[in-house]
Design an enzyme around this catalytic site. Structure first.
Site, PDB file in Angstrom:
ATOM      1  N   SER A 303       0.850  -1.194   0.000  1.00  0.00           N
ATOM      2  CA  SER A 303       0.000   0.000   0.000  1.00  0.00           C
ATOM      3  C   SER A 303       0.880   1.236   0.000  1.00  0.00           C
ATOM      4  CB  SER A 303      -0.889   0.012   1.240  1.00  0.00           C
ATOM      5  OG  SER A 303      -0.151   0.408   2.388  1.00  0.00           O
ATOM      6  N   ASP A 304       0.321   2.371  -0.435  1.00  0.00           N
ATOM      7  CA  ASP A 304       1.016   3.627  -0.196  1.00  0.00           C
ATOM      8  C   ASP A 304       0.795   3.988   1.278  1.00  0.00           C
ATOM      9  OD1 ASP A 304       2.467   5.964  -0.604  1.00  0.00           O
ATOM     10  OD2 ASP A 304       1.527   6.352  -2.533  1.00  0.00           O
ATOM     11  N   TRP A 305       1.465   5.024   1.730  1.00  0.00           N
ATOM     12  CA  TRP A 305       1.492   5.364   3.160  1.00  0.00           C
ATOM     13  C   TRP A 305       0.067   5.444   3.733  1.00  0.00           C
ATOM     14  CZ3 TRP A 305       5.945   6.767   6.192  1.00  0.00           C
ATOM     15  CH2 TRP A 305       5.644   7.195   7.480  1.00  0.00           C
ATOM     16  N   ALA A 306      -0.272   4.498   4.606  1.00  0.00           N
ATOM     17  CA  ALA A 306      -1.544   4.467   5.342  1.00  0.00           C
ATOM     18  C   ALA A 306      -2.772   4.416   4.437  1.00  0.00           C
ATOM     19  CB  ALA A 306      -1.646   5.657   6.292  1.00  0.00           C
ATOM     20  N   SER A 307      -2.595   4.043   3.163  1.00  0.00           N
ATOM     21  CA  SER A 307      -3.747   4.095   2.249  1.00  0.00           C
ATOM     22  C   SER A 307      -4.792   3.020   2.558  1.00  0.00           C
ATOM     23  CB  SER A 307      -3.285   3.977   0.791  1.00  0.00           C
ATOM     24  OG  SER A 307      -2.735   2.708   0.506  1.00  0.00           O
TER      25      SER A 307
END
Length: 772
Positions: A303-307
């Protein structure tokens, strides 16, 4: 037949037996590279399966957790949150870390896992290696302007060499998003607007990062991002909603990702945006159905940051537990700082809401990459203090940066051949705040670069000319005001005109003015979308004031996105697009200004006449009313602006000129399994040698879905001496004319086509052919 047992017979039998056995051994040891690779892959699969069988559910989930190294990892963490991370690391409940950028840090954390956890599964260490590590290369959009795939590959390989010397084994790059909107800040991080070109650049970057063997000490795992359609955010506003159709998705957005998958990219990163109502991180159709199942790709998705957790804000899930269920079912394997998988997955499996096989598949994909990197053989293989000391920011790496930088420069305009400048010119006025700026050329996403470490434009000019040349410098107007920061908004000067009188005075007596205009480094990049892409008002006023006293103005643009240049286009003698070129920026620009390098760059993205035109791209659809043949207003146009770009995709001038002629086609039609060849003669009609990017486009006149007016299908860079010619050929087969059709698959449809060949997307030569 009976053989007599005598000495001669015995010798013959021995020799025959020896020869036969030798041939068997030879045949066993002379396996092809593909066979060896298959054997290696099979061995890794066996090891992964054996390890997975030993793992508890908690340990499997731990492999799906990616933490940020937000504390001084060479010492014990002080706050509660990081103490918890530290304990999880020791318990083997973390699969990877990001932003740990030293041998000391990576060794410390790796040792905590390897020496304390039950199964001693080593960590991945990821980092945003976007256009260099310590030695900084041009921003990716600039490198793409080189159209030199070997140079782009070299850039990534040097970055990989430096990053691995600092303990990194996983790069969050390349970004392969196609974008047609110059307002989007992250357009600087990709290869522009064309899917064919974007796919070629993606593969070059991946090959540079990963090399021929992931287990090598100087290569690392790449990560193609952002899957998918991140560059199509509405209004060019970062993280915003995306609404595109299925055919646009397959024909424009996905080709670079498919090319990345076929090139063996180790990982991919999901996107922040939603697509037609479904967040990309929870999009099963994209991640599991297309990427993993249809394409058969065996890497892992992060995932992208906290997505994953951010799907709560999208209004798609109610909490982190719900988010973890949606994401793992959709095919997202690793959770980057979302704290969702560690919170929800174990109980979801125990409650029967998530099949443990999904956890197994995700963990297996991550473990596979760790085995491919050779981390199980030596968890500390990237923790070499000698490499860290001797292989980062070297003279050799800086020379490579300068080479790529000068190849990335695009000559947009050159009236009366004012460029190149002579080195014995009497006087030069170098004007602009960006001219003496040693930080802006580093650009955004600058990894471990040292602030103010780039060679400035002013320094490069002074190094290039003799001591007898009078060089004056005036700052003019400020561009950015205050501190530069990756995580804070940059305050841009939009009012202060102080400094213009000094600049005018410097320009009055100079033989030529080199005027640096554009954007600071942190005007582009993540979270830096802009509603306006014009030069700031103070810069426009500066240009106007200087133009009144000196007509010989060479504009040097420094920027991370296409800019609207209509306010300066008429009164400038030359415009040099230099982007943000990295560590050796000033020297590379001087190489081009003074003719030590003949510019060869071509635009990978269109430059609009007005911000109102964006999104703007050359490969648009024709519409049902493409022209005003009857003189009325009822056609697709603006009443206050032209439709086309100020500078089109593929545009770029040289200090010489090229003539295209004698375009020929081998035959007028072909069928399945066959091919035709198109050729054109290119001649250097100028006085100096130069490079030209010969570009090949097609148009499918009628399709089961409407087709673009023009599509890039091939390019070749050639170098010619004055007066010399070369015939360049391109093959057209069934694959070249394929697209994602109304039948929801990639195929070639029979019909009529046009071929275009030239030096930009505004090609002049064309031919017709048909596919039957």
């Amino acid at each position: 037949m009976k053989i007599k047992n005598n000495s001669k017979t015995t010798i013959v039998i021995f020799l025959v037996t020896f020869f036969c056995n030798s041939m068997v051994l030879f045949s066993q040891n002379s396996t092809t590279p593909s066979t060896l690779n298959k054997n290696k892959e099979s061995l890794i699969e066996n090891k992964v399966d054996a390890l997975l069988a030993k793992m508890t559910l908690k340990e499997k989930i731990g492999q799906l957790v990616l933490y940020n190294g937000s504390w001084d990892v060479t010492g014990p963490p002080s706050d509660v949150g990081n103490k918890e991370k530290y304990e999880k690391l020791k318990n083997g409940e973390v699969g990877a870390m990001l932003n740990v950028t030293s041998v000391a840090g990576t060794r410390e954390l790796q040792s905590k896992v390897v020496e304390n956890s039950r199964l001693k599964i080593p960590l991945l260490f990821g980092y945003d290696v976007i256009h260099g590590f310590k030695t900084i290369f041009p921003i990716p959009l600039a490198e793409s302007a080189s159209w030199d795939l070997e140079a782009i590959k070299k850039s990534s390989s040097v970055a990989a060499k430096e990053a691995t010397a600092a303990g990194i084994n996983w790069a969050f790059g390349p970004m392969v998003d196609i974008s047609r909107d110059a307002r989007w800040g992250r357009i600087m991080e990709g290869a522009g607007e064309d899917p064919f070109f974007g796919a070629k650049v993606a593969v070059a970057r991946i090959n540079g990062f990963q090399g021929n063997d992931l287990s090598g000490k100087e290569t690392l795992a790449a990560c193609a991002k952002h899957f998918a359609a991140y560059g199509f955010a509405e209004g060019g506003r970062d993280y915003n909603t995306v609404n595109i159709g299925e055919y646009e998705l397959h024909n424009t957005v996905l080709p670079p990702f498919k090319a990345a998958a076929e090139a063996g990219v180790a990982s991919m990163m999901s996107a922040f945006n939603e697509i037609d109502g479904i967040p990309a991180t929870g999009h099963k159709g994209l991640q599991r159905d297309i990427l993993k199942d249809k394409w058969g790709w065996n890497g892992f998705i992060v995932s992208d940051w906290a997505s994953i957790a951010e799907m709560i804000y999208h209004g798609y899930v109610k909490d982190r537990v719900d988010a973890s269920q949606k994401a793992i079912v959709a095919g997202n394997d690793m959770d980057m700082e979302g704290r969702a998988y560690e919170k929800g997955l174990e109980q979801l499996v125990k409650d029967g809401k998530v099949d443990e096989k999904l956890i197994d598949d995700a963990a297996k994909r991550i473990l596979r990459v760790k085995f491919q990197l050779g981390l199980f053989d030596d968890p500390y293989k990237y923790c070499d203090e000698n490499r860290e000391k001797n292989e980062i920011y070297t003279k050799e790496n800086l020379e490579a940066s300068r080479d790529v930088a000068k190849k990335s420069i695009v000559l947009l305009k050159n009236n009366n051949s004012i460029l190149p400048l002579k080195k014995n010119i009497k006087s030069i006025a170098v004007i602009g705040a960006l001219a003496d700026d040693k930080d802006t050329p580093i650009g955004s996403w600058r990894a471990m670069a040292t602030e103010n470490s780039a060679v400035s434009l002013l320094e490069g000019i002074k190094s290039a000319v003799g001591k007898d040349v009078k060089i004056s410098h005036a700052k003019g107007v400020a561009v950015g005001v205050g501190q530069r920061s990756f995580v804070r908004e940059l305050k841009v000067n939009r009012e202060d005109l102080a400094g213009i009188p000094e600049a005018v005075q410097a320009a009055k007596g100079a033989e030529v003015v080199i005027l640096a205009l554009g954007e600071e480094a942190f005007q582009s990049g993540e979270g830096r979308s802009q509603a306006s892409i014009e030069l700031t008002m103070p810069q426009q006023k500066l240009f106007e004031a200087v133009a009144k006293v000196n007509k010989n103005i060479v504009v040097v643009l420094m920027n991370g996105r296409p800019l609207v240049l209509t306010s300066i286009i008429e009164k400038s003698s030359a415009i040099l697009e230099t982007w943000h070129l990295g560590s050796e920026s000033g020297n590379a620009i001087a190489d081009v200004l003074f003719g030590d390098y003949n510019p060869s760059g071509k635009l990978p993205v269109s430059f609009p006449r007005s911000v109102g035109q964006v999104p703007l791209y050359y490969n648009a659809k024709n519409t049902g009313r493409p022209s005003n043949a009857d003189g009325m207003v009822f056609w697709s146009h603006y009443t206050d602006e032209k439709n086309d770009a100020l500078f089109s995709f593929g545009h770029g001038l040289s200090y010489t000129s090229f003539e295209y002629k004698n375009m020929a086609i081998s035959k007028q039609s072909f069928s399945s399994g066959d091919k035709i060849t198109v050729s054109v003669e290119v001649k250097n009609t100028g006085k100096v040698s130069g490079k030209e990017v010969v570009q090949f486009y097609i148009r499918d006149l009628i399709g089961s879905i409407t087709r673009p007016v023009k599509e890039l299908k091939g390019f070749e860079m050639i170098e010619l001496e004055p007066g010399k010619s070369k015939t360049v050929s391109f093959e057209i087969n069934e694959e070249v004319i394929q697209f994602y059709t109304v039948n929801k698959k990639w195929e070639a449809e029979p019909g009529e086509f046009k071929i275009f060949v030239g030096g930009s997307s505004k090609t002049a030569l064309e031919k017709d052919f048909s596919f039957k």
